[in-house]
Motif scaffolding. Structure first.
Motif, PDB file in Angstrom:
ATOM      1  N   HIS A 171      27.920  30.874  35.619  1.00  0.00           N
ATOM      2  CA  HIS A 171      29.125  30.287  35.033  1.00  0.00           C
ATOM      3  C   HIS A 171      29.293  30.666  33.566  1.00  0.00           C
ATOM      4  N   CYS A 179      36.406  31.574  35.262  1.00  0.00           N
ATOM      5  CA  CYS A 179      34.958  31.466  35.455  1.00  0.00           C
ATOM      6  C   CYS A 179      34.595  32.234  36.713  1.00  0.00           C
ATOM      7  N   CYS A 180      33.341  32.678  36.770  1.00  0.00           N
ATOM      8  CA  CYS A 180      32.849  33.397  37.946  1.00  0.00           C
ATOM      9  C   CYS A 180      33.774  34.559  38.322  1.00  0.00           C
ATOM     10  N   HIS A 189      34.975  22.591  38.457  1.00  0.00           N
ATOM     11  CA  HIS A 189      34.407  23.834  38.987  1.00  0.00           C
ATOM     12  C   HIS A 189      32.887  23.830  38.862  1.00  0.00           C
TER      13      HIS A 189
HETATM   14 ZN   LIG Z   1      31.889  29.477  37.495  1.00  0.00          ZN
END
Ligand SMILES: [Zn+2]
Length: 77
Positions: free
Chosen positions: A9, A28-29, A55
Motif C-alpha cells: 500500500h 493505491c495498489c 481500502h
Molecule cells: Zn493499497
C-alpha cells in the motif's frame, strides 16, 4: 509491469484539475480506489482519506460515502 503480485500500500490522495476539477480521488495498489459501485470521486480531502482507510482495512463493509459521479479508470486528472 512484471513481478510478483504483492500487496504494497502506498496510498496517495490527489485532486483533479481537469476531469472533475476540485474533486478528490485516491490511488493505491497501482489503481484508483473505487467503491463497489465504481465511483471514486470525493468531495473533500477527508472523504478521500476515509476511502483510503476503507481500502487499507481490506475494503470490508460499506464504503465511505462519496459522489455518485462515475470514475473512469483511465481518467485524465
Ligand atoms: Zn493499497
Amino acid at each position: 509491469m512484471d513481478g510478483p503480485a504483492r500487496t504494497h500500500h502506498e496510498p496517495l490522495i490527489q485532486q483533479s484539475t481537469y476531469t472533475c476539477a476540485g474533486m478528490w480521488w485516491a490511488h493505491c495498489c497501482r489503481s484508483i480506489i473505487t467503491r463497489p459501485n465504481h465511483t471514486g470521486w470525493c468531495s473533500t480531502q477527508d472523504d478521500a482519506q476515509a476511502l483510503i482507510d476503507w481500502h487499507l482495512a481490506g475494503e470490508i463493509g460499506p464504503a465511505p460515502v462519496g459522489t455518485d459521479v462515475p470514475l473512469q479508470l483511465d481518467l485524465f486528472v
